[in-house]
Scaffold this motif. Structure first.
Motif, PDB file in Angstrom:
ATOM      1  N   ASN A  44      22.729  12.676  19.028  1.00  0.00           N
ATOM      2  CA  ASN A  44      22.056  11.440  18.607  1.00  0.00           C
ATOM      3  C   ASN A  44      21.276  10.865  19.770  1.00  0.00           C
ATOM      4  OD1 ASN A  44      25.002  11.091  16.917  1.00  0.00           O
ATOM      5  ND2 ASN A  44      23.081  10.981  15.821  1.00  0.00           N
ATOM      6  N   LYS A  48      14.717  13.652  18.673  1.00  0.00           N
ATOM      7  CA  LYS A  48      14.230  14.544  17.618  1.00  0.00           C
ATOM      8  C   LYS A  48      13.286  13.800  16.666  1.00  0.00           C
ATOM      9  CE  LYS A  48      18.459  15.354  16.249  1.00  0.00           C
ATOM     10  NZ  LYS A  48      19.303  14.534  17.118  1.00  0.00           N
ATOM     11  N   THR A  49      13.737  12.632  16.204  1.00  0.00           N
ATOM     12  CA  THR A  49      12.887  11.855  15.304  1.00  0.00           C
ATOM     13  C   THR A  49      11.648  11.357  16.043  1.00  0.00           C
ATOM     14  OG1 THR A  49      14.811  11.221  14.004  1.00  0.00           O
ATOM     15  CG2 THR A  49      12.847   9.868  13.765  1.00  0.00           C
ATOM     16  N   THR A  50      11.820  10.973  17.298  1.00  0.00           N
ATOM     17  CA  THR A  50      10.678  10.492  18.084  1.00  0.00           C
ATOM     18  C   THR A  50       9.617  11.590  18.206  1.00  0.00           C
ATOM     19  OG1 THR A  50      12.194   9.105  19.326  1.00  0.00           O
ATOM     20  CG2 THR A  50      10.010   9.432  20.266  1.00  0.00           C
TER      21      THR A  50
HETATM   22  N1  LIG Z   1      10.360   2.530  18.117  1.00  0.00           N
HETATM   23  C1  LIG Z   1      11.361   2.578  19.026  1.00  0.00           C
HETATM   24  N2  LIG Z   1      11.589   1.514  19.827  1.00  0.00           N
HETATM   25  C2  LIG Z   1      12.592   1.556  20.745  1.00  0.00           C
HETATM   26  N3  LIG Z   1      13.411   2.600  20.934  1.00  0.00           N
HETATM   27  C3  LIG Z   1      13.231   3.676  20.152  1.00  0.00           C
HETATM   28  C4  LIG Z   1      12.212   3.716  19.152  1.00  0.00           C
HETATM   29  N4  LIG Z   1      12.279   4.915  18.533  1.00  0.00           N
HETATM   30  C5  LIG Z   1      13.297   5.585  19.117  1.00  0.00           C
HETATM   31  N5  LIG Z   1      13.874   4.840  20.087  1.00  0.00           N
HETATM   32  C6  LIG Z   1      14.980   5.270  20.954  1.00  0.00           C
HETATM   33  O1  LIG Z   1      14.671   6.552  21.423  1.00  0.00           O
HETATM   34  C7  LIG Z   1      15.836   7.367  21.452  1.00  0.00           C
HETATM   35  C8  LIG Z   1      15.594   8.634  20.680  1.00  0.00           C
HETATM   36  O2  LIG Z   1      15.664   8.334  19.305  1.00  0.00           O
HETATM   37  P1  LIG Z   1      15.464   9.366  18.135  1.00  0.00           P
HETATM   38  O3  LIG Z   1      15.483   8.589  16.884  1.00  0.00           O
HETATM   39  O4  LIG Z   1      14.271  10.184  18.398  1.00  0.00           O
HETATM   40  O5  LIG Z   1      16.771  10.245  18.253  1.00  0.00           O
HETATM   41  P2  LIG Z   1      17.248  11.418  17.314  1.00  0.00           P
HETATM   42  O6  LIG Z   1      17.311  12.626  18.176  1.00  0.00           O
HETATM   43  O7  LIG Z   1      16.415  11.499  16.098  1.00  0.00           O
HETATM   44  O8  LIG Z   1      18.724  10.957  16.965  1.00  0.00           O
HETATM   45  P3  LIG Z   1      19.541  11.043  15.606  1.00  0.00           P
HETATM   46  O9  LIG Z   1      20.185  12.385  15.616  1.00  0.00           O
HETATM   47  O10 LIG Z   1      20.524   9.952  15.720  1.00  0.00           O
HETATM   48  O11 LIG Z   1      18.594  10.867  14.483  1.00  0.00           O
HETATM   49  C9  LIG Z   1      16.972   6.532  20.896  1.00  0.00           C
HETATM   50  O12 LIG Z   1      17.714   6.033  21.976  1.00  0.00           O
HETATM   51  C10 LIG Z   1      16.269   5.420  20.182  1.00  0.00           C
HETATM   52  O13 LIG Z   1      17.031   4.229  20.240  1.00  0.00           O
END
Ligand SMILES: Nc1ncnc2c1ncn2[C@@H]1O[C@H](COP(=O)(O)OP(=O)(O)OP(=O)(O)O)[C@@H](O)[C@H]1O
Ligand SMILES: [Mg+2]
Lengths: 250, 388
Positions: A44, A48-50
């Motif tokens: 987490n 990945k989503t970013t």
């Molecule tokens: N728009 C935003 N503003 C501030 N912080 C952000 C934003 N988007 C993502 N983050 C932060 O960037 C980091 C990466 O987030 P992301 O959503 O890409 O993780 P992920 O790999 O998709 O996780 P998960 O498996 O929980 O979905 C996280 O700490 C998140 O809080």
């Protein structure tokens, strides 16, 4: 540095982005070839989503390059333009249009004129009708076609969203956690569906469900703290000590 | 293409509403002009104008519903477009006065003579011609909405912030139109109209024709809005209202969609204002008051947002209530209106028409289910009979 190949469908190099000083992506490099199905895993907050936000124009990178089909610079385009170029996206949290019927959701997603006047005077042609019926059958929602999307189960919404992606006819599909909240049977069917879809286009799937990733049986990229930790077959990646320490071991 | 667009728009409730409006456009003027004043069915002229005014309010509420009900843009500045259309019509009516004003100046309206102006300002040119004024009735509100929406939607201003800047817009226009040197009659606005298209504006026949024109404009706008809402474009509007960013990722230019709906809506509001002014005989900057725009929101909410028919019913109900109420207890009207809004929001969130439609749909569903069950029991009943 990844070598840029003109045949490459998606090319990210040295992409970094920070939110209030927190580095969500840290010099990430990543390549997808045409027709490839790629799985992405990672803890987490790994980014990945970013990464998907960057590719689809929702977030602008602070630095780095993002190219589609060799020379289309995605960092200079907005969401609508990128979608029209042929990149479709399924969100982590299923988002379908709840106040529209299943049919209308697909009709809206259909790869047709998206301008004001094109939609104002749009008429459902026989061809479009067949295409929607075909997708309904693929995602097994034919019986629910006239129901509001709000009434679908969680798994059905996930499938409707995949159906909407198909309707968009993208060359690249980004799918964020498609089996979250699905039953085991639904999960297995989704793996089959995605493999089927990947026959005609490239698909990038983010998932935490290791069983599902195994079912897919494709190249896996593990992200952690905004960059690539390991890349290769599922067995290779899951035996990597860094991956075990950062992700699987937790 | 256009015909299919129009045919699709005529769903049953809309068709009934349009038919009623067309009927009213004939019957009310007939009952006013063709019956003797002591006839039991006679509609007095003041009533004709009063109801004509309600119809223009209904058109304004319908315009708001297109953007609020279907795109989720809560405009708190729609009365501004109504007033701009009203001013364009007012300028035409002023120029029709000609030399019959108190100062007898053939070219300049009275207020300009009073301010010692020697020449007609450039932006008053052309308003002596009806076709030009009619064009401006649509173009000026449309252009203001287009420019405003262009900046607002491109910068992705949404929700409360958008509502606040629409209020700011109407307030800015209010202040501007109050100024004498703007050339729109300042505080007093435009009034003392004499003729419209050569007919005496006070005459019964003219009043009846204005009523009919208002009913026709409302019917026409209802057909157009329901065509818009029933098209794929309308589905995109609802989609972006409920999940804007999802809609973008499908490849739709959300800002263009909103801009189109907002501009069309402002044009409809302008037409409403243009029909309002000759029926009430005056247009002044008070029409830009922020409270006016908020009232339109209340009419729409009471009738039911997102239903097209609802705002029309709401505008007529609330304004009918207002006419009765202010005659009896003038000082309590605003409390009653505020209370009504609170009650509707709490107990009838879908509004009068929305709630009624909801219940009708539920009853129809229940009846369909019951019929299915009947058929099934019939079949089961039939089986033993066959066996015997
Ligand atoms: N728009 C935003 N503003 C501030 N912080 C952000 C934003 N988007 C993502 N983050 C932060 O960037 C980091 C990466 O987030 P992301 O959503 O890409 O993780 P992920 O790999 O998709 O996780 P998960 O498996 O929980 O979905 C996280 O700490 C998140 O809080
Ligand atoms: Mg995520």
């Amino acid at each position: 540095m990844t070598e840029k190949n003109p045949r490459t469908l998606l090319y990210l190099d040295g992409v970094s982005v920070s939110f209030d000083g927190f580095k969500a992506l840290n010099s990430l490099s990543f390549v997808v070839e045409p027709g490839e199905l790629r799985a992405i895993i990672g803890p987490n907050g790994a980014g990945k989503t970013t990464m998907m936000d960057i590719i689809t124009g929702k977030t602008r990178p602070d630095e780095g390059e993002v190219f589609f089909k060799g020379d289309i610079d995605l960092t200079k385009r907005d969401e609508a333009e990128i979608a029209q170029l042929g990149i479709g996206r399924k969100f982590q949290k299923p988002t379908v249009f709840e106040n529209h019927t299943v049919w209308d959701n697909l009709e809206l997603a259909l790869n047709r004129g998206r301008g004001v006047f094109a939609t104002l005077f749009y008429r459902l042609t026989g061809e479009d009708k067949r295409r929607i019926e075909e997708i309904l059958a693929t995602v097994r929602l034919t019986a629910r076609r006239d129901d509001l999307a709000a009434g679908l189960s969680h798994g059905q919404k996930q499938w409707l969203e995949i159906g909407m992606l198909l309707a968009q006819e993208p060359e690249l599909l980004l799918v964020d956690e498609p089996v979250a909240g699905m039953t085991d049977a639904e999960t297995a069917e989704t793996a089959i569906l995605l493999k089927d879809i990947a026959k005609t286009r490239s698909v990038v799937v983010v998932e935490h469900d290791m069983g599902f990733i195994r079912d897919l049986g494709v190249k896996v990229t593990c992200l952690a703290e905004g960059s690539v930790l390991a890349e290769g077959s599922i067995d290779f990646v899951s035996n990597d000590p860094k991956v075990i320490e950062n992700y699987l071991g937790r | 293409m256009i015909t299919s667009f129009l045919v699709k728009s005529l769903d049953r409730t809309i068709a009934v509403a349009v038919a009623i409006l067309l009927l009213l456009a004939v019957i009310v003027p007939a009952l006013n002009l063709l019956t003797a004043p002591d006839h039991p069915l006679h509609v007095p002229t003041y009533m004709v104008s009063l109801f004509g005014k309600y119809l223009t309010y209904a058109l304004l509420a319908l315009a708001l519903d297109l953007v609020w009900g279907f795109c989720g843009i809560l405009s708190l500045g729609h009365a501004a477009f109504f007033a701009l259309g009203g001013y364009a019509m007012g300028m035409y009516l002023m120029r029709q006065i000609g030399a019959r004003g108190s100062y007898g100046n053939p070219l300049l309206p009275d207020f300009m003579v009073f301010l010692n102006w020697k020449e007609l300002p450039w932006f008053w040119y052309g308003f002596d011609m009806f076709w030009f004024a009619a064009l401006m009735v649509i173009l000026v509100p449309g252009l203001v909405a287009f420019v405003f929406g262009w900046f607002a939607f491109r910068s992705r201003v949404n929700g409360v912030y958008l509502s606040i800047i629409t209020q700011a817009m109407t307030y800015a226009l209010l202040l501007a139109f109050f100024r004498n040197d703007m050339g729109f009659g300042g505080n007093n606005g435009l009034t003392d109209f004499k003729d419209i298209l050569g007919f005496n504006i006070q005459a019964d026949g003219t009043r009846a024709a204005l009523f009919a024109a208002s009913a026709l404009a409302l019917a026409g706008s209802l057909v157009v809005t329901s065509g818009i809402v029933g098209s794929k474009f309308g589905k995109v509007l609802v989609a972006l209202r409920d999940a804007e960013s999802r809609t973008r990722f499908l490849g739709y230019r959300v800002e263009h969609m909103k801009l189109f709906a907002f501009t069309v809506s402002a044009m409809m509001a302008g037409i409403a204002g243009a029909l309002y002014v000759p029926q009430v005989g005056i247009i002044n900057p008070g029409e830009f008051a922020p409270a006016n725009s908020i009232e339109v929101v209340i009419w729409t909410a009471v009738g039911g947002r997102g239903t097209l028919i609802g705002p029309i019913v709401g505008a007529i109900l609330v304004n009918g209530g207002k006419s009765i109420f202010t005659a009896a207890f003038p000082e309590f009207w605003l409390f009653a209106l505020g209370g009504l809004f609170v009650l509707v929001t709490l107990f009838l969130p879908k509004g009068v028409v929305g709630t009624a439609q909801h219940h009708l749909a539920r009853r129809r569903q229940a009846r369909a289910a019951a019929r299915k069950e009947d058929e099934q029991t019939d079949l089961e009943d039939a089986k033993p009979m066959a066996a015997e």
